[in-house]
Scaffold this motif. Structure first.
Motif, PDB file in Angstrom:
ATOM      1  N   TYR A   4      -0.101  -1.900  -4.872  1.00 21.27           N
ATOM      2  CA  TYR A   4       0.702  -2.517  -6.256  1.00 21.27           C
ATOM      3  C   TYR A   4       1.026  -3.983  -5.956  1.00 21.27           C
ATOM      4  O   TYR A   4       1.465  -4.171  -4.679  1.00 21.27           O
TER       5      TYR A   4
ATOM      6  N   ASN B 258      -3.161   3.523  -2.739  1.00 20.46           N
ATOM      7  CA  ASN B 258      -3.231   2.827  -3.914  1.00 20.46           C
ATOM      8  C   ASN B 258      -2.386   1.405  -3.371  1.00 20.46           C
ATOM      9  O   ASN B 258      -1.715   1.533  -2.557  1.00 20.46           O
TER      10      ASN B 258
ATOM     11  N   CYS C 108       1.115   5.546  -9.678  1.00 20.62           N
ATOM     12  CA  CYS C 108      -0.299   6.122  -9.946  1.00 20.62           C
ATOM     13  C   CYS C 108      -0.830   7.144  -8.997  1.00 20.62           C
ATOM     14  O   CYS C 108      -0.550   7.299  -7.793  1.00 20.62           O
TER      15      CYS C 108
ATOM     16  N   HIS D 102       0.851  -1.308   0.005  1.00 22.04           N
ATOM     17  CA  HIS D 102       0.199   0.046   0.036  1.00 22.04           C
ATOM     18  C   HIS D 102       0.853   1.206   0.033  1.00 22.04           C
ATOM     19  O   HIS D 102       1.728   1.218   0.830  1.00 22.04           O
TER      20      HIS D 102
ATOM     21  N   ARG E  69      -6.593   7.717  -6.413  1.00 21.04           N
ATOM     22  CA  ARG E  69      -6.697   7.085  -5.304  1.00 21.04           C
ATOM     23  C   ARG E  69      -7.495   5.872  -5.274  1.00 21.04           C
ATOM     24  O   ARG E  69      -8.433   5.804  -6.204  1.00 21.04           O
ATOM     25  N   ASP E  70      -7.306   5.061  -4.497  1.00 21.02           N
ATOM     26  CA  ASP E  70      -7.981   3.705  -4.298  1.00 21.02           C
ATOM     27  C   ASP E  70      -8.011   2.831  -5.834  1.00 21.02           C
ATOM     28  O   ASP E  70      -8.907   2.103  -6.258  1.00 21.02           O
ATOM     29  N   GLN E  71      -6.693   2.941  -6.381  1.00 19.66           N
ATOM     30  CA  GLN E  71      -6.510   2.150  -7.481  1.00 19.66           C
ATOM     31  C   GLN E  71      -5.634   0.776  -6.977  1.00 19.66           C
ATOM     32  O   GLN E  71      -4.681   0.939  -6.166  1.00 19.66           O
ATOM     33  N   THR E  72      -5.647  -0.132  -7.884  1.00 22.42           N
ATOM     34  CA  THR E  72      -4.927  -1.382  -7.497  1.00 22.42           C
ATOM     35  C   THR E  72      -4.211  -1.617  -8.927  1.00 22.42           C
ATOM     36  O   THR E  72      -4.813  -1.916 -10.189  1.00 22.42           O
ATOM     37  N   ARG E  73      -2.821  -1.822  -9.002  1.00 23.03           N
ATOM     38  CA  ARG E  73      -2.143  -2.140 -10.130  1.00 23.03           C
ATOM     39  C   ARG E  73      -1.431  -3.466 -10.122  1.00 23.03           C
ATOM     40  O   ARG E  73      -0.526  -3.725  -9.171  1.00 23.03           O
TER      41      ARG E  73
END
Length: 499
Positions: free
Chosen positions: A333, A331, A369, A327, A372-376
């Motif tokens: 990763y 975000n 990125c 985290h 906000r609140d994104q998953t890569r």
């Protein structure tokens, strides 16, 4: 002055009596007599009668409110009526017009007050110093109006400047801005002049004493320039770059705001070309016959040689979750599942994030990125895990970002029983043979109509072995060493030997 001259003309030139002069002017006879007796020709001034205003007890509250409103946007400032209602609730018994008059006079006094102080003009030698500052600008990127932090780096002598736009003013952005500017200038000045920004100064001491940030000091040591910080609230000490912020906001950023940019990289490329064009078009303020580009050519000879680019990352320890995610700034990763529950070192760059394991081994790298609140995800990080849990392939979130060829192969295989295990075998070939080879094998297997793991692996093996080399027979010439003879007796001899 006009009334005194009129009185003197009526009495001394026209010969009128003091009574008649008083009647014509409307002044009392004592006033006319006193004005005629004085020797000068200046009309006397009388002190204005001072009366205690009904607003005076509330002047301190009104002034505090008006000064606070001066720091607010215009639409949020209170009107005189709002101030009247505010002090009326506190006990003010006067009228509203008195408050209006007091507010108007206060604002007029503030407008008439001197606003500019005197400064000493500064002069710098070629290659001596540069000045740095940030500004906040707004442009449209990706269809949305975004706030950007723009780094302004300007050489104090030649006045060449460089602009770089970033999402924030963090350390990694600061280091990248210096690297880009020094690369564009072709060298490094001997001093850098800054305000007391938090990314450079941890604590402001007495006078010029500063507790400099350790990472910022490492950058200064790398490029061999000496940082110098302005006094508190003394922006004029780096007035060259302060003016550059105003000038470029009216020119370059006005043009940038009228355009639409697909991403930040395209904007920074345009800023780079626009800065170089401005060097060619702008006359130097001290030598009007020369452009900024001309003076920059002379200054480059005085700059320190440009060192290798400073590795301007910020490092933080992060723990890998049980879903192989770390985290950072709201975000997530992915990392290889072998590092689940381990503590890795996260190196933060302006555009990328690198995850380092023990021994300095890089285990993952992701584009950064800023939403906000994104998953890569990187689906290859989960290949080892699906060898033991192949059922996770069916709804596994990381595998939704696989290349299209592998997704089509997966959809075909999952129609049959045990297809998830077959797909796991195909994915296991990616670390061995490489993604490109597996994609080619998957395409060929799909074209055959009945793809399977054995089919894909067979194609991979053939691709790895390659096509046998073609041997040319054109150069091979057969020569006859013994001339054949017609001898029919050989048959009889062979028969005799058999008997």
């Amino acid at each position: 002055m006009g009334m005194l001259a009129k009185i003197r003309r009526l009495h001394l030139r026209d010969g009128l009596s003091i009574r008649e002069v008083s009647r014509r002017t409307g002044l009392s006879r004592n006033t006319v007599r006193e004005w005629l007796r004085q020797e000068g020709v200046t009309e006397p001034r009388y002190a204005k009668r001072e009366r205690p205003s009904v607003v005076a007890p509330w002047a301190e509250q009104l002034e505090a409110a008006l000064r606070a409103d001066a720091h607010r946007p215009v639409r949020e400032r209170r009107t005189a009526k709002a101030l009247f209602e505010q002090i009326q609730a506190l006990g003010y018994c006067g009228s509203y017009p008195r408050v209006v008059v007091w507010v108007r006079r206060w604002r007029e006094a503030q407008a008439a007050a001197p606003r500019r102080a005197a400064f000493v003009p500064l002069a710098f030698e070629l290659g001596e110093a540069f000045q740095f500052d940030w500004s906040c600008e707004y442009v449209f990127i990706g269809g949305l109006r975004r706030r950007l932090e723009v780094a302004h780096t300007k050489l104090a002598a030649s006045r060449a400047f460089w602009l770089s736009a970033y999402p924030s003013q963090s350390h990694e952005m600061l280091f990248d801005a210096h690297a880009r500017a020094f690369g564009a200038f072709g060298g490094v000045p001997r001093r850098g002049i800054y305000d007391n920004m938090k990314t450079a100064v941890d604590k402001v001491g007495v006078g010029k004493a500063r507790a400099v940030n350790a990472r910022f000091a490492a950058m200064c040591s790398h490029y061999l320039f000496e940082p110098e910080f302005c006094n508190r609230a003394s922006g004029w000490e780096k007035g060259i770059v302060e003016k550059n912020v105003q000038d470029q906001r009216r020119t370059i950023w006005r043009e940038a705001a009228e355009q639409r940019w697909p991403d930040l990289a395209h904007l920074n490329d345009w800023l780079a070309s626009r800065c170089r064009q401005s060097w060619e078009d702008t006359a130097h303020p001290d030598w009007p016959l020369l452009t900024v580009a001309d003076v920059l050519q002379d200054e480059r000879a005085q700059l320190l040689p440009l060192a290798q680019r400073f590795d301007g990352y910020i490092e933080h320890p992060v723990r890998v979750s049980h879903t192989a995610l770390i985290h950072f700034q709201r975000n997530r990763y992915s990392v290889p599942t072998a590092h689940v529950n381990a503590v890795l070192s996260l190196r933060i760059y302006p555009e990328e994030l690198a995850l380092i394991a023990e021994g300095g081994i890089e285990v993952a790298r992701h584009p950064r990125c800023f939403e906000r609140d994104q998953t890569r995800y990187d689906w290859r990080h989960y290949i080892d895990l699906v060898q033991t849990k192949p059922g996770a392939l069916r709804n596994g979130a990381p595998f939704r970002v696989m290349p299209e060829a592998l997704q089509r192969l997966q959809r075909h295989l999952l129609r049959h029983a045990g297809g998830d295990r077959v797909m796991a075998q195909v994915l296991a070939a990616v670390p061995i043979h490489g993604l490109d080879a597996v994609l080619v094998a998957a395409e060929l297997a799909l074209e055959a109509g009945r793809p399977s793991a054995e089919h894909v692996l067979n194609v991979l093996a053939r691709l790895k072995e390659g096509t046998p080399k073609h041997v040319s027979t054109a150069a091979l010439v057969l020569t006859l060493s013994e001339e054949p003879r017609a001898d029919v007796d050989r048959y009889d001899r062979l028969r005799g030997g058999l008997q």
